[in-house]
Design a protein around this motif. Structure first.
Motif, PDB file in Angstrom:
ATOM      1  N   SER A   1      31.047 -11.648  49.390  1.00 11.47           N
ATOM      2  CA  SER A   1      31.360 -13.028  49.754  1.00 11.47           C
ATOM      3  C   SER A   1      32.091 -13.754  48.634  1.00 11.47           C
ATOM      4  N   LYS A   2      31.581 -13.634  47.412  1.00 12.86           N
ATOM      5  CA  LYS A   2      32.190 -14.354  46.305  1.00 12.86           C
ATOM      6  C   LYS A   2      33.572 -13.805  45.977  1.00 12.86           C
TER       7      LYS A   2
ATOM      8  N   ASN B   1      29.207 -18.211  53.506  1.00 14.95           N
ATOM      9  CA  ASN B   1      29.783 -18.159  52.160  1.00 14.95           C
ATOM     10  C   ASN B   1      31.311 -18.218  52.133  1.00 14.95           C
TER      11      ASN B   1
ATOM     12  N   ALA C   1      25.950 -21.548  50.235  1.00 16.09           N
ATOM     13  CA  ALA C   1      25.871 -20.096  49.999  1.00 16.09           C
ATOM     14  C   ALA C   1      24.531 -19.554  50.475  1.00 16.09           C
TER      15      ALA C   1
END
Length: 219
Positions: A154-155, A111, A89
């Motif tokens: 991204s997450k 990511n 990440a």
């Protein structure tokens, strides 16, 4: 029965190293992937000195061809893998109105796209078609931060990808899960120590199939 290898992508001094240690001490040969070759070599040497089996593979998760080649090389050298952990990440502060397009694309490449490449590469290599694909998510997927916009996006994207992959693999012998970490790793709360988090990943890999889930909310 000899355990298959664990491929740990994103090995640094925090959770990544703790994951490598946890799976190595559980009897898995471990392949350590990251950008810092010297640091990875040191970690692998320390694990080997404990009587474990570990090797270092220097690679940038944002390089799809390089990542695919490194994963296949590890499978050739260790045999068919049993576990993939995607822990790579980039975490840079940025805001919705100040995002730099190139930096944003690079963050997504590390990511999210790297996770897709890793999963696509490892799935057909799994030992006897069974194993675990585990991904490090984050609470920003559920509660985005305007100070960490690219990480939040991204997450959220990673969470959606892993849940899609989990649904696709239902009925197979492949356990696909994201660990949504709802706290600061290595901060004041001992629950979020790297060692305790790594134990949760190992527990996910060891879960009976009737307990498999698309997401572990680790809060």
């Amino acid at each position: 029965m000899t355990k298959g290898s664990a491929l740990i992508i994103g090995v640094g001094p925090g959770l990544g190293l703790a994951l490598a240690e946890a799976f190595a001490r559980d009897g898995h040969p471990v392949a350590l992937f990251g950008r810092d070759a010297a640091r990875l070599d040191k970690y692998a040497s320390e694990l080997n000195a404990e009587g474990r089996t570990a090797r270092a593979y220097s690679v940038d998760a944002a390089d799809p061809e390089g990542l695919e080649a490194a994963l296949k090389r590890a499978a050739d050298e260790f045999g068919s893998p049993e576990v993939l952990v995607y822990n790579a990440a980039l975490m840079s502060p940025d805001t919705p109105t100040e995002l730099d397009a190139r930096e944003f694309a690079h963050t997504l490449a590390v990511n999210v796209t790297g996770a897709v490449v890793a999963a696509r590469t490892v799935l057909p290599l799994l030992r006897d078609g069974r194993g675990s694909l585990l991904f490090t998510g984050g609470g920003l997927a559920l509660d985005p931060s305007p100070e960490y916009t690219s990480l939040s996006v991204s997450k959220a994207s990673l969470r959606a990808y892993v849940q899609s992959l989990h649904k696709q693999q239902q009925g197979s012998d492949v356990h696909v899960t994201t660990v949504t970490v709802g706290g600061s790793i290595g901060g004041d709360n001992p629950r979020f120590s790297p060692d305790k988090l790594a134990a949760a990943y190992l527990n996910l890999h060891q879960q009976p199939q009737d307990e498999w889930q698309a997401e572990l909310l680790y809060t």
